[in-house]
Design a protein around this motif. Sequence first.
Motif, short mmCIF file in Angstrom:
data_model
loop_
_atom_site.label_atom_id
_atom_site.label_comp_id
_atom_site.label_asym_id
_atom_site.label_seq_id
_atom_site.Cartn_x
_atom_site.Cartn_y
_atom_site.Cartn_z
N GLU A 147 0.85 -1.19 0.00
CA GLU A 147 0.00 0.00 0.00
C GLU A 147 0.88 1.24 0.00
N ARG A 148 0.60 2.15 -0.92
CA ARG A 148 1.39 3.39 -0.99
C ARG A 148 0.46 4.53 -1.35
N GLY A 149 0.02 5.25 -0.32
CA GLY A 149 -0.90 6.36 -0.55
C GLY A 149 -2.21 5.88 -1.14
N ASP A 150 -2.56 6.45 -2.28
CA ASP A 150 -3.81 6.09 -2.95
C ASP A 150 -3.66 4.90 -3.89
N LEU A 151 -2.52 4.24 -3.83
CA LEU A 151 -2.27 3.07 -4.67
C LEU A 151 -2.18 1.82 -3.82
N LEU A 152 -2.72 0.73 -4.33
CA LEU A 152 -2.54 -0.58 -3.71
C LEU A 152 -2.02 -1.53 -4.77
N PHE A 153 -0.83 -2.04 -4.54
CA PHE A 153 -0.19 -2.98 -5.46
C PHE A 153 -0.44 -4.38 -4.94
N VAL A 154 -0.88 -5.27 -5.82
CA VAL A 154 -1.23 -6.63 -5.43
C VAL A 154 -1.16 -7.50 -6.68
N HIS A 155 -0.97 -8.81 -6.50
CA HIS A 155 -0.83 -9.64 -7.69
C HIS A 155 -2.13 -9.77 -8.47
N ALA A 156 -3.17 -10.29 -7.84
CA ALA A 156 -4.39 -10.61 -8.58
C ALA A 156 -5.49 -9.58 -8.41
N GLY A 157 -5.65 -9.03 -7.22
CA GLY A 157 -6.71 -8.09 -6.94
C GLY A 157 -7.17 -8.24 -5.51
N ILE A 158 -8.33 -7.68 -5.20
CA ILE A 158 -8.87 -7.73 -3.85
C ILE A 158 -10.33 -8.15 -3.90
N LEU A 164 -8.70 -4.25 4.08
CA LEU A 164 -7.43 -4.82 3.66
C LEU A 164 -6.91 -5.85 4.67
N ALA A 165 -7.08 -5.58 5.96
CA ALA A 165 -6.59 -6.49 6.98
C ALA A 165 -7.32 -7.83 6.98
N GLU A 166 -8.50 -7.87 6.33
CA GLU A 166 -9.29 -9.11 6.30
C GLU A 166 -9.21 -9.82 4.95
N GLN A 167 -8.45 -9.28 4.02
CA GLN A 167 -8.27 -9.96 2.74
C GLN A 167 -7.47 -11.23 2.94
N THR A 168 -7.82 -12.28 2.23
CA THR A 168 -7.08 -13.54 2.34
C THR A 168 -5.98 -13.62 1.28
N GLU A 169 -4.94 -14.38 1.59
CA GLU A 169 -3.88 -14.57 0.60
C GLU A 169 -4.44 -15.20 -0.67
N ASP A 170 -5.36 -16.16 -0.51
CA ASP A 170 -5.94 -16.80 -1.69
C ASP A 170 -6.57 -15.78 -2.63
N ASP A 171 -7.31 -14.82 -2.09
CA ASP A 171 -7.91 -13.81 -2.95
C ASP A 171 -6.85 -12.88 -3.54
N LEU A 172 -5.90 -12.45 -2.74
CA LEU A 172 -4.91 -11.50 -3.21
C LEU A 172 -4.04 -12.05 -4.33
N ILE A 173 -3.86 -13.38 -4.37
CA ILE A 173 -3.01 -13.95 -5.42
C ILE A 173 -3.79 -14.71 -6.49
N TRP A 174 -5.11 -14.91 -6.27
CA TRP A 174 -5.87 -15.75 -7.20
C TRP A 174 -7.14 -15.09 -7.78
N ILE A 175 -7.70 -14.10 -7.13
CA ILE A 175 -9.05 -13.63 -7.45
C ILE A 175 -9.16 -13.19 -8.91
#
Length: 242
Positions: A147-158, A164-175
């Motif tokens: 997370e950097r200001g108004d940007l969120l960098f992630v592999h797959a999405g959210i 953000l604290a409740e997002q799962t790794e499965d979603d962040l890398i697979w969604i």
Amino acid sequence: MTDPIYAIGDIHGQIGFLEAALDLIAADGGTEAETVFLGDLVDRGPDSQGVIERLMQAQAAGRDWHVLKGNHDRMFHRFVTEGTEHDARILSGLGWLNPRLGGLGTLASYGVDVEAIGSAELLSEAARKAVPQAHLDYVNTLPVYRERGDLLFVHAGIAPGVPLAEQTEDDLIWIRDPFLKHTRRHPWLVVHGHTALDMPFHFGNRIDLDGGAGYGRPIYPAVFEGTDCWLLTEGGRIPLVP
């Protein structure tokens, strides 16, 4: 005004494309530029081993680089350490060793004779001997977002609407669909890869930087100043707008 931040989408073992993208970033912002790598370092391309080593060495030397975990990186780690070939998030049921996923190419880059070894169990055993523990530890401990200001960098999405604290790794890398079909604004402009396009695209609430390096297309690095985005090319910056 905040300093620019650069981003590189899925690499998929394409060391030549990676070096070309890094050259473009160096020409635009210098060799010390803050850069985020969106994961999927391995599979499909010819030199996954070289990609991991390149990123590890640069970070060890103090480069301001932030490397995220992708689903292919986790599959690689799980196969080598556990012998796990399948992931429940692959709806097709294909395993990591299937040519479409590219795991055999990753093992070959570490010197495993994939043509001479006939079973997944023996391949996993050979991989445990061939892949350095340092590479496995590196991949396993990669963060899943930045997370950097108004940007969120992630592999797959959210997962839309989930803190953000409740997002799962499965979603962040697979969604895919719940995120890709969401058209309303997120708390950030989400910068992601994972879903290959012909080239990066700005969807308004998200930017997909996976231009298809895993399928032989070049890597298109991007630069952000706030939420304004440009792609870097040999001819200079090209605005990426909705």
